[in-house]
Write a protein that holds these residues in place. Structure first.
Motif, PDB file in Angstrom:
ATOM      1  N   PRO A  95       0.802  -1.222   0.000  1.00  0.00           N
ATOM      2  CA  PRO A  95       0.000   0.000   0.000  1.00  0.00           C
ATOM      3  C   PRO A  95       0.836   1.275   0.000  1.00  0.00           C
ATOM      4  O   PRO A  95       0.319   2.349  -0.262  1.00  0.00           O
ATOM      5  N   THR A 107      -4.820   3.611  -4.517  1.00  0.00           N
ATOM      6  CA  THR A 107      -3.401   3.266  -4.418  1.00  0.00           C
ATOM      7  C   THR A 107      -2.750   3.663  -5.733  1.00  0.00           C
ATOM      8  O   THR A 107      -3.201   3.249  -6.803  1.00  0.00           O
ATOM      9  N   THR A 147      -1.308   5.164  -0.540  1.00  0.00           N
ATOM     10  CA  THR A 147      -2.725   4.807  -0.624  1.00  0.00           C
ATOM     11  C   THR A 147      -3.470   5.878   0.150  1.00  0.00           C
ATOM     12  O   THR A 147      -3.156   6.157   1.306  1.00  0.00           O
TER      13      THR A 147
END
Length: 97
Positions: free
Chosen positions: A16, A82, A89
């Protein structure tokens, strides 16, 4: 929206990066809700997207492209994005996009 999606994964298939939330998200949603939505995103449950967008996201995971999920929380639409390079993210309300 897919009620049941056999493509939802149990392991996180992409990093992420840094997770950030907008000020409004932090003020209007509690951390458990934010965490739940983020977990869904990271496990490829793209939420309230049409089937075509689900497929685009599934391909984007494999090809290193931008990912977008959409969910309902507190009566509002929430996006989780993302970036293609997996550097960040972001969790934000749709009207903040």
């Amino acid at each position: 929206m897919n009620a049941v999606n056999e493509n939802v994964v149990h392991e996180i298939p992409f990093p992420p990066g840094q997770v950030v939330v907008t000020r409004r998200i932090a003020e209007e949603l509690n951390s458990l809700v934010i965490g739940h939505l983020l977990s869904r995103h990271l496990h490829c449950d793209w939420g309230d997207l049409c089937e075509e967008d689900w497929k685009l996201n599934d391909a984007a995971v494999r090809h290193g492209e931008r990912l977008l999920s959409a969910y309902k929380a507190a009566g509002q639409k929430v996006f989780i994005i993302t970036e293609w390079d997996r550097s960040v993210t972001t969790v934000l309300f749709a009207d903040e996009y």
